[in-house]
Scaffold this motif. Structure first.
Motif, mmCIF file in Angstrom:
data_model
loop_
_atom_site.group_PDB
_atom_site.id
_atom_site.type_symbol
_atom_site.label_atom_id
_atom_site.label_comp_id
_atom_site.label_asym_id
_atom_site.label_seq_id
_atom_site.Cartn_x
_atom_site.Cartn_y
_atom_site.Cartn_z
ATOM 1 N N THR A 1 4.635 43.429 33.492
ATOM 2 C CA THR A 1 5.668 44.464 33.379
ATOM 3 C C THR A 1 5.078 45.844 33.175
ATOM 4 O O THR A 1 5.815 46.833 33.197
ATOM 5 N N ARG A 2 3.780 45.941 33.004
ATOM 6 C CA ARG A 2 3.156 47.268 32.978
ATOM 7 C C ARG A 2 3.417 48.001 34.286
ATOM 8 O O ARG A 2 3.406 49.229 34.338
ATOM 9 N N GLY B 1 -4.372 39.946 23.918
ATOM 10 C CA GLY B 1 -3.573 39.384 22.835
ATOM 11 C C GLY B 1 -4.301 38.224 22.173
ATOM 12 O O GLY B 1 -5.122 37.553 22.799
ATOM 13 N N GLY C 1 4.591 52.075 31.221
ATOM 14 C CA GLY C 1 3.352 51.618 31.820
ATOM 15 C C GLY C 1 3.034 52.329 33.117
ATOM 16 O O GLY C 1 1.878 52.656 33.407
ATOM 17 N N CYS D 1 7.740 48.675 33.993
ATOM 18 C CA CYS D 1 8.349 49.486 32.940
ATOM 19 C C CYS D 1 7.881 50.932 33.087
ATOM 20 O O CYS D 1 6.717 51.197 33.405
ATOM 21 N N CYS E 1 12.402 36.236 32.556
ATOM 22 C CA CYS E 1 10.937 36.209 32.673
ATOM 23 C C CYS E 1 10.531 37.011 33.907
ATOM 24 O O CYS E 1 11.074 36.809 34.998
ATOM 25 N N ASP F 1 3.805 40.672 29.443
ATOM 26 C CA ASP F 1 3.502 42.065 29.107
ATOM 27 C C ASP F 1 2.639 42.713 30.183
ATOM 28 O O ASP F 1 2.853 43.875 30.549
ATOM 29 N N LEU F 2 1.668 41.962 30.684
ATOM 30 C CA LEU F 2 0.765 42.518 31.681
ATOM 31 C C LEU F 2 1.503 42.856 32.970
ATOM 32 O O LEU F 2 1.342 43.951 33.517
ATOM 33 N N ARG G 1 3.615 35.070 26.912
ATOM 34 C CA ARG G 1 4.020 36.367 26.373
ATOM 35 C C ARG G 1 3.085 37.481 26.837
ATOM 36 O O ARG G 1 3.537 38.559 27.265
ATOM 37 N N VAL G 2 1.785 37.235 26.775
ATOM 38 C CA VAL G 2 0.822 38.258 27.176
ATOM 39 C C VAL G 2 0.892 38.494 28.684
ATOM 40 O O VAL G 2 0.816 39.638 29.148
#
Length: 312
Positions: free
Chosen positions: A189-190, A153, A196, A193, A30, A186-187, A182-183
């Motif tokens: 890890t922008r 999301g 992003g 990654c 996570c 994603d936010l 989950r959302v």
């Protein structure tokens, strides 16, 4: 490895979505951790959960305080806890526009409807009265307008025959607990990654006058009028494991000074280093995008024709 994003969670009551985020944060891989759970009600049940799980808490009633005063205190607590992002999880107090602006792009909320439907309260009752076949929940970025930020999301939940607002709310809550972690992952890890990171660099670079993107030496690169390069985006170049931008310094002296002052942030890139370029790492999490924008502008000025450089 990038450090985990630190999340400040704001609650007002039972804190079930806070708990969902907390337990999700302990799963292997996570990308976030809970830095602080704060409540505007010292009796909020979620505070006990957080404290029992070893998470720092802060509680202060907003009663008797002006909104701006309360939000200033809250902002200070979040920053002292090292929060990078704020997640609203049943926080039943409207935040001031000034507070929202300070956390723009870094504050999210979960809402029990399929936005833009049914902003505000009584979402399940309104969905049933409208004869909807599905309800659901949404995670969105927070803006000064209530429940109006960009949706990140959603999860749909079927409405069953005979549903009441209470039975529907119970199923939607299950969906919320699945969707929110989950959302949020994603936010955050922008900013770690490469895809992003490139999107953000591209946004800032192409906002400069006469800037264009091209591929150079296998790297996304940005030029200014006349084809002169002012930025390279490098990702694991020759297996170095680094994601960074390469930008122009004023020369070897500045390059050396920067690397000696902050060796964890700056480095001398192969091939371009002798020409005064410097590597600025953006893969360590919590990127200071204002600083990135300053470097892009500085490098752009060195590459742009004088007539164009004088524009900004």
């Amino acid at each position: 490895m990038a450090e985990k994003a630190r999340i400040g969670v704001l609650i007002s009551g039972r804190g079930s979505n806070m708990a969902a985020l907390l337990y999700a944060s302990r799963a292997p891989g996570c990308p976030f951790e809970i830095a602080l759970v704060a409540a505007n009600d010292p009796e909020a049940a979620g505070l006990r959960i957080a404290a029992a799980e070893g998470v720092p808490t802060f509680a202060l009633s907003h009663k008797g305080l002006k909104r701006a005063e309360y939000d200033t205190i809250l902002d200070q607590e979040l920053r002292q806890a090292g929060a990078h992002y704020v997640a609203l999880a049943g926080h039943m107090r409207i935040l001031s526009a000034e507070f929202v602006e300070k956390w723009a792009g870094r504050m999210v909320n979960i809402h029990p409807s399929l936005l833009p439907k049914y902003k505000g309260l009584d979402t399940h009752q309104r969905a049933l009265e409208a004869g909807d076949r599905v309800a659901g929940c949404s995670v969105h970025l927070v803006t000064p307008e209530l429940d109006d930020g960009p949706v990140l999301g959603q999860t749909e939940v079927a409405i069953l025959e005979g549903d009441t607002p209470e039975t529907l709310a119970a199923r939607v809550l299950i969906a919320e607990h699945q969707l929110y972690p989950r959302v949020l992952a994603d936010l955050v890890t922008r900013e770690t990654c490469p895809e992003g990171l490139l999107d953000k660099v591209r946004e800032l670079a192409l906002a400069l006058p006469a800037a264009e993107e091209k591929l150079s030496h296998g790297m996304p690169s940005f030029t200014v009028s006349g084809g002169k390069m002012f930025c390279y985006f490098t990702r694991d170049h020759h297996g170095d494991g680094i994601t960074a931008i390469l930008v122009k310094t004023s020369g070897a002296e500045e390059q050396t000074m920067l690397i000696e002052a902050e060796p964890e942030l700056y480095y001398r890139p192969a091939y371009l280093g002798p020409s005064g370029w410097i590597g600025f790492r953006i893969d360590r999490g919590n990127v200071d995008w204002d600083h990135v924008a300053e470097w892009l502008l500085k490098s752009w000025r060195q590459a742009a024709p004088r007539k164009l450089a004088d524009v900004i």
